[in-house]
Design a protein around this motif. Structure first.
Motif, short mmCIF file in Angstrom:
data_model
loop_
_atom_site.label_atom_id
_atom_site.label_comp_id
_atom_site.label_asym_id
_atom_site.label_seq_id
_atom_site.Cartn_x
_atom_site.Cartn_y
_atom_site.Cartn_z
N GLY A 205 4.40 9.85 -6.59
CA GLY A 205 5.98 10.08 -7.53
C GLY A 205 6.69 10.55 -5.87
O GLY A 205 8.04 11.25 -6.12
N ALA A 206 6.59 9.92 -5.38
CA ALA A 206 7.44 10.18 -3.90
C ALA A 206 8.48 9.17 -3.28
O ALA A 206 8.31 7.83 -4.07
CB ALA A 206 6.19 10.18 -2.82
N ASP A 207 9.25 9.26 -2.76
CA ASP A 207 10.20 8.45 -2.32
C ASP A 207 9.31 7.49 -0.96
O ASP A 207 8.61 8.18 0.18
CB ASP A 207 11.45 8.85 -1.05
N PRO A 208 9.42 6.01 -1.12
CA PRO A 208 9.07 4.81 -0.16
C PRO A 208 9.66 5.50 0.99
O PRO A 208 8.32 4.92 1.90
CB PRO A 208 8.92 3.65 -0.74
N VAL A 209 10.32 5.87 1.10
CA VAL A 209 10.80 6.10 2.40
C VAL A 209 10.31 6.99 3.12
O VAL A 209 10.17 7.05 4.16
CB VAL A 209 12.46 5.92 3.09
N ASP B 44 1.05 -1.26 0.03
CA ASP B 44 0.68 -0.31 0.05
C ASP B 44 0.77 1.49 0.60
O ASP B 44 0.72 2.24 -0.64
CB ASP B 44 -1.32 0.31 1.06
N LEU B 45 2.12 1.34 0.87
CA LEU B 45 2.14 2.69 0.85
C LEU B 45 3.51 2.75 -0.07
O LEU B 45 4.27 3.53 -0.55
CB LEU B 45 3.60 3.08 2.33
N ILE B 46 4.16 1.61 -1.11
CA ILE B 46 5.04 1.92 -1.40
C ILE B 46 3.97 2.15 -3.48
O ILE B 46 5.01 3.30 -3.95
CB ILE B 46 5.75 0.27 -1.90
N ILE C 211 10.00 -2.04 2.96
CA ILE C 211 10.04 -0.50 2.19
C ILE C 211 11.89 -0.41 2.26
O ILE C 211 11.73 0.24 1.62
CB ILE C 211 9.21 0.38 3.33
N GLU C 212 12.31 -0.14 3.21
CA GLU C 212 13.64 -0.11 2.86
C GLU C 212 14.38 -1.21 2.09
O GLU C 212 14.97 -0.07 1.96
CB GLU C 212 13.69 -0.36 4.98
N GLY C 213 14.21 -2.37 2.03
CA GLY C 213 14.45 -2.97 1.50
C GLY C 213 14.52 -3.04 0.28
O GLY C 213 15.03 -2.73 -0.96
N VAL C 214 12.88 -2.89 -0.33
CA VAL C 214 12.68 -2.04 -1.64
C VAL C 214 13.45 -0.97 -2.34
O VAL C 214 13.62 -0.89 -3.45
CB VAL C 214 11.51 -2.14 -1.80
N ALA C 215 13.27 -0.40 -0.94
CA ALA C 215 14.16 1.06 -1.34
C ALA C 215 15.56 1.20 -2.01
O ALA C 215 16.05 1.42 -2.69
CB ALA C 215 13.95 2.27 -0.87
N GLU C 216 16.67 0.10 -0.51
CA GLU C 216 17.80 -0.10 -1.09
C GLU C 216 17.96 -0.83 -2.51
O GLU C 216 19.03 -0.67 -2.48
CB GLU C 216 17.95 -0.85 0.41
N LEU D 128 5.13 -6.71 -6.72
CA LEU D 128 5.86 -7.50 -7.82
C LEU D 128 7.27 -7.37 -6.99
O LEU D 128 8.70 -7.39 -6.53
CB LEU D 128 6.72 -7.61 -9.06
N ARG D 129 7.76 -5.26 -6.47
CA ARG D 129 8.62 -4.42 -6.15
C ARG D 129 9.15 -5.60 -4.02
O ARG D 129 10.15 -6.12 -4.11
CB ARG D 129 8.70 -3.58 -5.48
#
Length: 140
Positions: free
Chosen positions: A22-26, A13-15, A48-53, A82-83
């Motif tokens: 158009g924002a950063d998920p973190v 949901d957050l991602i 979320i941090e793992g996907v962002a990394e 999928l992410r």
């Protein structure tokens, strides 16, 4: 719904929200943590941090494995599912491969189109097949 399943759904949901804005998920995560309503689980934060990394590698895999779909044309919910699924499959060492795929497919069933579970399963299955060393588990 089990705690980790709920955490996965919240991460998707957050991602998805961050992607739409158009924002950063973190950053989106930090906003939600500040509100703390409802509280964000540690596993949601980890996802979320793992996907962002690993976002660049994840998105490259999605481009490489999504036959007939560019990342931009892919439904946003499917992209978010999928992410998270790819992160768990390739970098979350405490999640069995079958669980990562099954949870992603279940989220696709719950949140997206009738065709999405097959699409998600196909991509994650092909990535798993190609990323596995002979007789081993997914690469990290």
């Amino acid at each position: 719904m089990a705690a980790r399943s709920k955490a996965r759904k919240r991460a998707v949901d957050l991602i998805y929200e961050a992607d739409l804005r158009g924002a950063d998920p973190v950053s989106t995560l930090a906003e939600r943590i500040a509100l703390a309503d409802p509280p964000i689980s540690d596993y949601t934060i980890e996802l979320i941090e793992g996907v962002a990394e690993h976002r660049a590698a994840i998105d490259q895999l999605l481009n490489d494995y999504s036959e007939g779909w560019t990342l931009d044309r892919m439904p946003g919910v499917d992209r978010a599912v999928l992410r998270v699924g790819l992160y768990e499959l390739l970098w979350a060492t405490d999640v069995p491969d079958a669980v990562a795929i099954d949870e992603a497919v279940e989220l696709a069933k719950l949140l997206s189109t009738d065709d999405s579970p097959k699409f998600v399963n196909g991509i994650l299955g092909r990535v798993l097949r190609d990323q596995l060393p002979a007789g081993g588990t997914a690469a990290t």
